[in-house]
Write a protein that holds these residues in place. Sequence first.
Motif, PDB file in Angstrom:
ATOM      1  N   ALA A  85      -9.509  41.283  35.448  1.00  0.00           N
ATOM      2  CA  ALA A  85      -9.269  41.848  36.348  1.00  0.00           C
ATOM      3  C   ALA A  85      -7.798  41.781  37.234  1.00  0.00           C
ATOM      4  CB  ALA A  85     -10.622  41.461  37.439  1.00  0.00           C
ATOM      5  N   MET A  86      -7.032  40.572  37.191  1.00  0.00           N
ATOM      6  CA  MET A  86      -6.105  40.749  38.143  1.00  0.00           C
ATOM      7  C   MET A  86      -4.794  41.272  37.247  1.00  0.00           C
ATOM      8  SD  MET A  86      -3.242  36.840  38.234  1.00  0.00           S
ATOM      9  CE  MET A  86      -2.890  37.529  36.455  1.00  0.00           C
ATOM     10  N   VAL A  87      -5.409  41.159  35.624  1.00  0.00           N
ATOM     11  CA  VAL A  87      -3.183  42.329  35.065  1.00  0.00           C
ATOM     12  C   VAL A  87      -4.585  43.804  35.493  1.00  0.00           C
ATOM     13  CG1 VAL A  87      -3.328  43.536  33.103  1.00  0.00           C
ATOM     14  CG2 VAL A  87      -3.245  41.317  33.074  1.00  0.00           C
ATOM     15  N   ALA A  88      -5.705  44.191  35.996  1.00  0.00           N
ATOM     16  CA  ALA A  88      -6.064  45.596  36.318  1.00  0.00           C
ATOM     17  C   ALA A  88      -5.689  45.677  38.217  1.00  0.00           C
ATOM     18  CB  ALA A  88      -7.355  45.736  35.627  1.00  0.00           C
ATOM     19  N   GLY A  89      -5.381  44.563  38.488  1.00  0.00           N
ATOM     20  CA  GLY A  89      -5.169  45.374  39.811  1.00  0.00           C
ATOM     21  C   GLY A  89      -3.986  45.352  40.299  1.00  0.00           C
ATOM     22  N   MET A  90      -3.424  44.512  39.278  1.00  0.00           N
ATOM     23  CA  MET A  90      -1.765  44.610  38.838  1.00  0.00           C
ATOM     24  C   MET A  90      -1.673  46.379  38.547  1.00  0.00           C
ATOM     25  SD  MET A  90      -0.470  41.127  37.169  1.00  0.00           S
ATOM     26  CE  MET A  90      -0.036  40.027  38.503  1.00  0.00           C
TER      27      MET A  90
ATOM     28  N   LEU B  95      -3.423  48.657  38.541  1.00  0.00           N
ATOM     29  CA  LEU B  95      -4.059  49.647  39.540  1.00  0.00           C
ATOM     30  C   LEU B  95      -2.667  50.026  40.942  1.00  0.00           C
ATOM     31  CD1 LEU B  95      -6.712  50.337  39.978  1.00  0.00           C
ATOM     32  CD2 LEU B  95      -7.594  49.335  41.858  1.00  0.00           C
ATOM     33  N   PHE B  96      -1.924  48.788  41.154  1.00  0.00           N
ATOM     34  CA  PHE B  96      -0.811  49.007  41.636  1.00  0.00           C
ATOM     35  C   PHE B  96       0.273  50.005  41.576  1.00  0.00           C
ATOM     36  CE2 PHE B  96       2.850  47.605  44.355  1.00  0.00           C
ATOM     37  CZ  PHE B  96       2.855  47.330  44.771  1.00  0.00           C
ATOM     38  N   GLY B  97       0.582  49.000  40.214  1.00  0.00           N
ATOM     39  CA  GLY B  97       1.422  50.213  39.460  1.00  0.00           C
ATOM     40  C   GLY B  97       1.437  51.953  39.535  1.00  0.00           C
TER      41      GLY B  97
ATOM     42  N   ILE C 188       3.802  44.330  33.468  1.00  0.00           N
ATOM     43  CA  ILE C 188       2.525  45.316  33.433  1.00  0.00           C
ATOM     44  C   ILE C 188       2.897  47.238  34.228  1.00  0.00           C
ATOM     45  CG2 ILE C 188       0.164  45.313  34.209  1.00  0.00           C
ATOM     46  CD1 ILE C 188       0.362  42.499  34.446  1.00  0.00           C
ATOM     47  N   ASP C 189       3.628  46.670  35.158  1.00  0.00           N
ATOM     48  CA  ASP C 189       3.836  48.132  35.853  1.00  0.00           C
ATOM     49  C   ASP C 189       5.321  48.721  34.865  1.00  0.00           C
ATOM     50  OD1 ASP C 189       5.943  46.746  37.302  1.00  0.00           O
ATOM     51  OD2 ASP C 189       4.531  46.629  38.569  1.00  0.00           O
TER      52      ASP C 189
ATOM     53  N   VAL D  71     -14.496  38.791  39.032  1.00  0.00           N
ATOM     54  CA  VAL D  71     -13.556  39.968  38.611  1.00  0.00           C
ATOM     55  C   VAL D  71     -13.109  40.812  39.995  1.00  0.00           C
ATOM     56  CG1 VAL D  71     -14.464  42.699  38.100  1.00  0.00           C
ATOM     57  CG2 VAL D  71     -15.239  40.833  36.358  1.00  0.00           C
TER      58      VAL D  71
ATOM     59  N   GLY E 288     -10.119  38.722  40.909  1.00  0.00           N
ATOM     60  CA  GLY E 288      -8.995  39.137  40.035  1.00  0.00           C
ATOM     61  C   GLY E 288      -8.851  40.388  41.016  1.00  0.00           C
ATOM     62  N   LEU E 289      -9.103  40.948  41.057  1.00  0.00           N
ATOM     63  CA  LEU E 289      -8.529  42.358  41.254  1.00  0.00           C
ATOM     64  C   LEU E 289      -7.784  42.303  42.403  1.00  0.00           C
ATOM     65  CD1 LEU E 289     -11.682  44.912  40.577  1.00  0.00           C
ATOM     66  CD2 LEU E 289      -8.794  44.502  39.660  1.00  0.00           C
TER      67      LEU E 289
ATOM     68  N   GLY F  98      -4.825  40.220  42.007  1.00  0.00           N
ATOM     69  CA  GLY F  98      -3.429  41.158  41.552  1.00  0.00           C
ATOM     70  C   GLY F  98      -3.007  42.043  42.126  1.00  0.00           C
ATOM     71  N   PHE F  99      -4.049  43.154  42.548  1.00  0.00           N
ATOM     72  CA  PHE F  99      -3.295  43.650  43.507  1.00  0.00           C
ATOM     73  C   PHE F  99      -2.803  43.449  45.324  1.00  0.00           C
ATOM     74  CE2 PHE F  99      -3.697  47.172  47.160  1.00  0.00           C
ATOM     75  CZ  PHE F  99      -3.770  47.932  46.378  1.00  0.00           C
TER      76      PHE F  99
ATOM     77  N   ARG G  12       1.277  42.207  44.176  1.00  0.00           N
ATOM     78  CA  ARG G  12       2.045  43.316  43.750  1.00  0.00           C
ATOM     79  C   ARG G  12       2.244  43.709  45.438  1.00  0.00           C
ATOM     80  NH1 ARG G  12       5.477  41.894  40.635  1.00  0.00           N
ATOM     81  NH2 ARG G  12       5.496  44.192  39.715  1.00  0.00           N
TER      82      ARG G  12
END
Lengths: 137, 141
Positions: free
Chosen positions: A123-128, A130-132, B40-41, B84, B87-88, B91-92, B95
């Motif tokens: 989920a953390m990677v998905a959140g990162m 999403l920001f990208g 990741i980005d 979940v 984590g979102l 992560g968000f 960044r």
Amino acid sequence: MRGLIFAALAGALFGVGLLVSGMTDPARVRGWLDVFGAWDPTLGFVLTGAILPMAAAWRIAARRTRAHTGRPMPAPPAAIIDARLLGGAAIFGLGWGLSGLCPGPAMASIGFGGVPVLIFLAAMVAGMGLFGLIPRR
Amino acid sequence: MQPEWIARFAGGVMIGGAAALFLLLNGRVMGASGILGGLIDGSGRANAAERLAFLAGLAGLPALLVWTGLGRAAAPVAGPWVLVLAGLLVGFGTRLGSGCTSGHGVCGISRLSVRGIVATLVYLLTGGLAVMAARMLGWSA
């Protein structure tokens, strides 16, 4: 090549520090954050221990233009307090409090945290990611 | 029995020592969310190998210590759906705010960066609120 070995060593020492300090234990982290409840103030020891060597490193870095591998020392960040910094920190804190996990300890726990840590990391990677996806100027 | 604070402090010194090595040897600011996020980005493509080496050490040695019985694994405090959501947010948020506990907290505060200090106060505050909310909602593993 040397840079890669140094990076792996720094990562490994960081990981052991997270394990020894208790940062990889979500229940303990929640206690550290529980300032409105049964607060455990020993997080202060972790932070103090971490800040002392790093403060010394910044003082050494200030007298040098380059790091050991030849890379220039990082420039100081602009002292801008904007909505992005405040909003990002606020959102991050919510997730940290809910799970007791922040990025470093979550990655350090990947080998022993089992499915819950893997769920959090995905989920953390998905959140990162999403920001990208947000277009930037 | 050794006092509790010794382990906390010793672990902290290792964390700060790792950040000091990464700065003085590699010229990098040790921020966990930035090191992973750049992979990741795609913004960290130019030094992807260095990032991967750091992450390999970060994930590898603690795993080895726990598997050999020298370190202790810990139990989760939240169920899968809360993880979940958390984590979102982590992560968000890291960044958006350009950093987490290691970048803003350890590296920022130690150089007396106003950004690092302000960010740390904000995430400690919302972290405290989230712990309180989770307790009131009965969100636990």
